[in-house]
Structures are given as C-alpha cells and as structure tokens.
Design an enzyme around this catalytic site. Structure first.
Site, short mmCIF file in Angstrom:
data_model
loop_
_atom_site.label_atom_id
_atom_site.label_comp_id
_atom_site.label_asym_id
_atom_site.label_seq_id
_atom_site.Cartn_x
_atom_site.Cartn_y
_atom_site.Cartn_z
N SER A 51 0.84 -1.20 0.00
CA SER A 51 0.00 0.00 0.00
C SER A 51 0.88 1.26 0.00
O SER A 51 1.63 1.48 -0.95
CB SER A 51 -0.96 -0.07 1.20
OG SER A 51 -1.98 0.88 1.10
N SER A 52 0.83 2.08 1.03
CA SER A 52 1.72 3.23 1.09
C SER A 52 3.18 2.79 1.00
O SER A 52 4.01 3.45 0.38
CB SER A 52 1.50 4.02 2.38
OG SER A 52 2.32 5.15 2.45
#
Length: 298
Positions: A142-143
C-alpha cells in the site's frame, strides 16, 4: 484523508531498552544511522544465523502501520531466519503513518525526505554488518508499495530489485502545493494517466544524470482495489516499461492462473519487469514471501 490496508496484524508487546537501541521480540531500533531530516525511524532485524556477507531487504509498512506491525504481519522475519539476510523496517514519522511520496524532497535523490532517510538506513546497515551491496532489495504494501516505487526511482544505485504490493507509480502522488505525506485523490482514484514516456521521465527526473543499472521490478495489484484504483497497476507498468524501453502492451510472456487461480502474470525481458494482476482481489494483495525470495534471488 488517509487510506488503510487490510493488513491488521499488530504486536502490542512493550519495548525494553538495550544499549542505545530499543528491543522488542528481536526487532531493534537504531537511532543514529546518518542524516535524517524527515525524522523517519529505523528498526532492524538481524537473524542469529547471519550470512557472512548478508543481503538486505527493506520492508515498508502501510498507512496506519508501524515497523512492529509489519515485522509481525509480513513473512520476512521467518525468511531472514532461513536465509541469513537482514531486514530493515523503517517507520513513517507522520500522523497516520503514511509514507511521504508527495513532496519534492522525497521524490529527489538525496533530497532530504523519507527516501533519503531510508537510503541512509541501508548505507548504515551495509557498513555495520559487512552487507552485500549487490543484494539490496525493497518491498512494501500500500503506502509502502508506493514508497517502494519511489525508492527504486530515487536510489537505483542502491537497489537490485523491488516488489510492489498494491501501490502507485513513483511521482503519482506528487503534491503541486508541496505537501508532505499528502493525499492525492486523482492518483488514488486512477485518474492520473500518462504515456510510458511521461511516467518514465518522472523516474529519470528523480535522479538527474544517472545512467547506471536500475532495479528489476515486480508489481502486484488487485482488480477490486477500491483504495488505490486498479488503473494504478496499468500506470505503474507503463512507468517501468518506459524506463526499461519495453512496450507495456506487449509482454514477452503471459501466464493465466499464475501464481495461483485468478492471478495473471505478465513478464518482460526474462523477468526484468513482472506484473501480477489479481482478479477479484481488493486492497491489498497478500504478500507472497517464497515468491519474493525467488524474484530477489535469495
């Protein structure tokens, strides 16, 4: 506005002081690893059976995550025990713990942002543990997947390979207003689109004048990702295809139901670039530790 990963495993055991570091379940904090203007935190896992010249894997957590959570919820600690490599678990310094993939500082080689701090963590570890500089790898969810692309773009001289789980192209979250760890709805919603040349230029501009080798890349994304729209897979593939000089629409090999049912794997140039599109999978695609090791050559 922040986005959240489906990764939820968090270890809540307390920390105990050990020397000038911090220990918890064999995860050690390193306070003095070099220049760190963005105040990112460094944690490291060194297995007991360390290789004589150990490879290094950088494992980057998701928004709302921590180094401790990713240490617990990812497979890299167990794999390090088996194979003798070191794992660096950086931790974001910001509220919500998303990585800064939006500021000019982090999107610039030696620019003083999060990417610079993480690169200094690697340099410290290479020196401290006689690490193998030819076997340094980065991965994240994700991030952390977004930051994986940024690390590959800003420090191609450090990393041999990167694996991105459910991220966005490097530079896609760039903030026109100069925001640090800023949200970019256009990118997240899959509306940021460009040619392979435009995306590749973003990478080249992050380290101007660099002409050396670049890390091979593997990109995972789910078709049902409602947090970072599925089109981010296409744009990321276009970016690295542009960097390497491939046609993103013409992979050399396409394998249905690989590495599992409803996943399709696309490969360019004997695996220099690999895309894995997971039909029906949301945010984020589960980590595949054994396959990661194969891609890294560990």
């Amino acid at each position: 506005m922040k986005f959240f990963s489906q990764v939820t495993a968090v270890l809540t055991a307390g920390f105990a002081i050990l020397g000038d570091g911090v220990m918890a379940q064999s995860l050690t904090r390193v306070n003095n690893f070099g220049a760190n203007p963005s105040n990112a935190k460094m944690f490291i896992y060194v297995p007991r059976n360390l290789a004589a010249k150990p490879p290094i894997v950088v494992a980057l957590h998701y928004c709302t995550g921590t180094a401790q959570a990713y240490f617990t919820g990812s497979p890299y600690r167990q794999l390090a025990d088996q194979k003798g490599f070191i794992v660096i678990y950086p931790e974001s310094p910001y509220s919500g713990t998303c990585w800064d993939v939006s500021s000019r500082a982090t999107l610039t080689h030696d620019g003083g942002g999060n990417s610079n701090a993480i690169a200094n963590m690697v340099k410290y570890t290479l020196q401290q543990y006689n690490g193998d500089a030819t076997k340094v790898f980065v991965t994240g969810t994700s991030s952390g997947g977004m930051m994986t692309n940024v690390m590959a773009a800003t420090y191609p001289d450090i990393f041999a390979a990167g694996i991105v789980y459910s991220g966005t192209a490097a530079g896609c979250f760039y903030s026109q207003s100069g925001g640090t760890a800023a949200w970019n709805s256009s990118c997240a919603n899959g509306q940021a689109r460009g040619s392979k040349e435009v995306w590749a230029k973003m990478v080249f501009d992050m380290y101007p004048g660099y002409t050396g080798p670049r890390p091979k890349m593997q990109i995972y994304h789910g078709s049902a990702d409602s947090t970072l729209n599925q089109n981010n897979y296409n744009e990321t593939i276009k970016q690295w295809a542009g960097v390497f000089g491939y046609d993103p629409a013409k992979p050399d090999v396409t394998q249905a139901n690989t590495p599992q049912s409803r996943y399709t794997t696309y490969s360019w140039d004997n695996g220099k670039l690999i895309g894995v599109y997971a039909q029906g999978v949301g945010h984020s695609v589960p980590m595949r530790g054994a396959d990661d090791m194969k891609f890294f050559g560990l």
